[in-house]
Design a protein around this motif. Sequence first.
Motif, PDB file in Angstrom:
ATOM      1  N   SER A 160     -45.896 -43.941 -39.943  1.00  0.00           N
ATOM      2  CA  SER A 160     -46.104 -43.567 -38.365  1.00  0.00           C
ATOM      3  C   SER A 160     -47.054 -45.143 -38.497  1.00  0.00           C
TER       4      SER A 160
ATOM      5  N   SER B 148     -28.460 -53.184 -33.106  1.00  0.00           N
ATOM      6  CA  SER B 148     -30.299 -53.181 -32.488  1.00  0.00           C
ATOM      7  C   SER B 148     -30.651 -54.182 -32.979  1.00  0.00           C
TER       8      SER B 148
ATOM      9  N   THR C  24     -43.559 -48.090 -30.135  1.00  0.00           N
ATOM     10  CA  THR C  24     -43.098 -47.231 -28.986  1.00  0.00           C
ATOM     11  C   THR C  24     -42.577 -45.908 -30.299  1.00  0.00           C
TER      12      THR C  24
ATOM     13  N   TRP D 221     -41.078 -34.964 -29.750  1.00  0.00           N
ATOM     14  CA  TRP D 221     -41.909 -35.774 -29.914  1.00  0.00           C
ATOM     15  C   TRP D 221     -41.473 -37.552 -29.618  1.00  0.00           C
TER      16      TRP D 221
ATOM     17  N   GLY E 218     -42.152 -42.520 -22.818  1.00  0.00           N
ATOM     18  CA  GLY E 218     -42.065 -41.608 -24.515  1.00  0.00           C
ATOM     19  C   GLY E 218     -40.600 -42.826 -25.101  1.00  0.00           C
ATOM     20  N   PRO E 219     -40.681 -42.691 -26.633  1.00  0.00           N
ATOM     21  CA  PRO E 219     -40.055 -43.378 -26.859  1.00  0.00           C
ATOM     22  C   PRO E 219     -38.526 -43.687 -26.449  1.00  0.00           C
TER      23      PRO E 219
ATOM     24  N   ALA F 216     -38.369 -44.912 -22.121  1.00  0.00           N
ATOM     25  CA  ALA F 216     -38.070 -46.494 -22.771  1.00  0.00           C
ATOM     26  C   ALA F 216     -37.208 -47.218 -23.136  1.00  0.00           C
ATOM     27  N   ILE F 217     -36.035 -46.490 -23.587  1.00  0.00           N
ATOM     28  CA  ILE F 217     -34.696 -46.426 -24.038  1.00  0.00           C
ATOM     29  C   ILE F 217     -33.727 -46.256 -23.291  1.00  0.00           C
TER      30      ILE F 217
ATOM     31  N   GLU G 288     -28.774 -46.203 -29.036  1.00  0.00           N
ATOM     32  CA  GLU G 288     -30.100 -46.684 -30.155  1.00  0.00           C
ATOM     33  C   GLU G 288     -30.728 -45.487 -30.217  1.00  0.00           C
TER      34      GLU G 288
ATOM     35  N   ARG H  68     -31.280 -42.327 -33.529  1.00  0.00           N
ATOM     36  CA  ARG H  68     -32.570 -42.682 -34.319  1.00  0.00           C
ATOM     37  C   ARG H  68     -33.592 -42.068 -33.682  1.00  0.00           C
ATOM     38  N   LEU H  69     -34.005 -42.116 -33.228  1.00  0.00           N
ATOM     39  CA  LEU H  69     -35.131 -40.984 -32.120  1.00  0.00           C
ATOM     40  C   LEU H  69     -34.845 -39.256 -33.311  1.00  0.00           C
TER      41      LEU H  69
ATOM     42  N   LYS I  91     -35.342 -38.272 -36.583  1.00  0.00           N
ATOM     43  CA  LYS I  91     -36.228 -39.036 -37.330  1.00  0.00           C
ATOM     44  C   LYS I  91     -37.005 -37.451 -37.036  1.00  0.00           C
ATOM     45  N   ARG I  92     -38.133 -37.884 -38.173  1.00  0.00           N
ATOM     46  CA  ARG I  92     -39.306 -36.402 -38.354  1.00  0.00           C
ATOM     47  C   ARG I  92     -39.844 -36.675 -37.132  1.00  0.00           C
TER      48      ARG I  92
ATOM     49  N   PRO J  70     -43.593 -37.688 -36.151  1.00  0.00           N
ATOM     50  CA  PRO J  70     -44.412 -38.851 -36.907  1.00  0.00           C
ATOM     51  C   PRO J  70     -45.592 -37.945 -36.968  1.00  0.00           C
TER      52      PRO J  70
END
Lengths: 287, 452
Positions: free
Chosen positions: A42, A63, A251, B404, B410-411, B414-415, B440, B443-444, B447-448, B450
Motif C-alpha cells: 500500500s 488500462s 487513489t 474498502w 473512493g477508488p 473515481a472510476i 477497470e 481489479r479493486l 485486491k486485498r 490495503p
Amino acid sequence: MPARRRETMPALLMLAPFLAVFLLFFLVPAIQTFYLSLTESSLTRTSAFVGLANYATLVQDPSFWASLGNTFYFALLTVPPLTILGLLMALLVDRFTRAGPWLQGAYFLPFVLPISVMTLIADWMLQPSSGIVNHLLGMQRAWFADVHWAMPMVAIGTVWWTVGFNMLMFLAGLRNIPRELYEAAALDGASGFALFRHITWPQLKPVAGTALVLQLIASLKVFGQTYIMTTGGPYNTTRVTLHYMYETAFTQSDAGYAAAIATAFVVIVVLLSLLQGWVARRLGGSS
Amino acid sequence: MKYLCNVDRTVNGKRRALLRAAGLAALGPGLAARALADTPARGASTPEIVRMWTLLSGGDGARMRALVEEFNASQRAVRVESTTLKWGEPFYTKLITATVVGAGPELATIHLSRLPNLAGGGVLRPIAPAELAAVGLAGGDFLPRQWAKSQYAGRTFAVPLDQHPLVLYYNKDLVGKAGLLDRAGKLKPIEGIDALTEAFRRVREATGKPGMTMESAQSSYAIWRLWLSLLAQQGLPVVADGRFAYGAAGAATLGRIAAWFNAGYATPGMDYPASTSQFMGGNAGFMINGVWEVPELVRGTEKGTLGFDYGIVPLPKLYGNASAWADSHGFALPANGERPMTPAKAHAVLAFVAYVARHSMGWAEGGHIPAYRPVAESPEALALQPNAQYAEAAHNVVYDPDGWYMGAAGPLEAIASKFLPAPLAGQLTPADALRRFEAEAVRLLRKRPPLY
C-alpha cells in the motif's frame, strides 16, 4: 603518478555534489522503486513479496496499454511541431537583428509560466460558451470533453507553452555556425534556401538530434497537462501512463503495482531514446 | 465532480449573529465548563490546540467555520484551528498519506461511506465509549442508521454529524406550466420512471426549457449516485460477494438516465456549477441533486434573487421502492501512526465534537438532516422549511455498499465517474460504458484491502 592524481582529486571534488544528488535522489529511489514493484504494497506498508506477479498483471492490463497508447499519441502530436517550430522560430530570431531579441523574448515567455497558470489560460480560452476560441469559430464545443479534440488541444497548449526552450537550443546552435561559411557561400552565389540546406542544416544536425531526444523524453513524461485540463477524460482517452501510475498509487493505494508501471515505463522510454539516438546518428553519418 | 457544495455562499449576518447568541446561551454549565475542568492545569492562557482538517466548502464550509468560531469564543480551554482542503480524492489522499506518517491533524471531517476504507486501513483511531461519555455523548444519542455507519469491526470510529440524501427539486413556475402541480401548488405524485420521463418531456414542451438538470460532465459523481439509487429501487446491489451484481439492469437503468439527455430533456456535459446555475436561473423544471443545495435556494428566496417558487420532494419511487443514495458527514480522529494523541487532547477534540452535535440545528439549516437525535427530533428541526418537505427521504436512504474501495470519492467512485457520464453525451453506449467500468474496477474487487 602524482600529475594524474592532481587532476583526479579536484575532478572528484567537483563531481561530488552531482554524484551525491544523483545517488540520493535518483539511483537509490530507482532501485527502491524496482524492489517495490516486486511486492504487494500500500502507500507505506509492504505486505508480501510477490516476485514478478505485478509484471504478469501488467502485460495483460488493458488500462496500461491504453495509457501507453495515449502517451505515444501525445508524443506524436507534440514532438514534431515542437522541434520544427522551435527551429523556425530560432531562424526568425537569428534573421532579424533588430526585432530578434523581442521575438526571442515573446517566444520564450510562455515557458516561464507554472503549469497551473498555463493550463488555466488554455482552459479559459477553450471554454464552451465563454472561451475566445469558440467565440472566434462561432462554436460551442467543449474541447476537453470531446473524444477527438481533447488530446490535440492538450498538445496545442503544450506546444505553445514549451516551444520557447527548443527555440533557445536551436538559436545557440545557429550562433555557433561560423559566419565565414555564409560569407564564402555568398561569394559563390548561394542564397536563401541553398544557404540553409548546405550550411545551416548540416551544421545544426547534432543540435536537432539532441533536441529531438530531449523532446521525446519530455513528451513521454507528460502528466500535469492532462491531469489538470482533462483529468484523463473523456473516459480515460487522455489518461497517460504517468497518470495511470498516479491513480494506481494514490487513489487505489497499490504502490507495488504502480512501481511496476513506473519501472516498465522507464525501460520503454530508455529503449526508445536509445533507438532514436541511434537513428539520428545513422542519418547524420550518411550525409 | 469534486464539488459537493461549491457555490460560494456565506451565512448571512443575521443568522450568524443568532447562531452565536445561541452558542453563548448554551454555554452555561455545559461542556465547555467541563472541558475546562477536565483539562490538566495548564492555565486558561495555554488552551489545548485541536487541528482540524475539513473537506466542507461553500455553504457547508461557512457553517462549519461559524461553529468553530462560536466554540472557540465559548470557552478558553480548547482552541480549534480549522483548515479547509479541496474535497474529494485530494482530501482523502492527503489525509491518508499524512496520517500514516504521523503528520495528520487531530480531527477530520469525513464521509461515513469511507469508513471501511479509512478505519479498515488503519487511518483512524477508535473512539472509546468512555471517551464519548466524558463529553456527555452516547451511541443512543444518534440516529441508528448513521450510528451504525460509524462503526467498524465492532468499534466506533466516527461521530456522525448528518445525512444528505439525493432529492428532487422543482421549479413551481415551469412545472406548473406543464400541469404537474396540484391545487395546493405542490408537485403531483410521480411514480415510475416512465412518469418521471413524461414529466421532463412535458416541461420541455410547455416551456421550451430543459425538463431537468443535473451534473453530467465527465468525472461527475452525480450519475453514479442516481444509478446506485435506481438499482437499489430494483433491489439490486452494485457489488455483492466481490462481484458486480447488477446484471442486465445496470445497462438498462443507465440507458433510462441517458435517454433524458439524448432526447433533449436535459443538457449533457454540464459540470456541477453549470448544472446548479441552470436550475437557480430558472432554466430547468427539475434538478436531481443532494440536499446541500438547499441553503442556496433559501438565500435566493430571502434576498429575492431566485425569481421563482421552488419545492423539494424525496427522489420518487421510480422502480420497486423509493431508495435514494445518501451519505453522511462525520468527525473522526486520525490515528497518526506512532504518535497517538494524549488523553487530554482526545478529550479536547471530543468536547468540540459534542459542541457541534448540540448545535447542529445550524447545520440543519444547510439542508442536511442532523444525526444528533435531540436536535433532529426537536420540534424546530421537524418544522424547519424546506427540510420538512423531504424529511421522508431519510427513511429510504441507501449508502454506497461496504468495501474498502467504496465511498465518497473512493477508488471505485473515481472510476465510475469516468465512464458513467459518457452515455449521456452519446459518447458510449450504456453497455459499453459499464463494460469499460467493470474492466477497470474489477481489479479493486479482487485486491486485498490495503493497510495504509
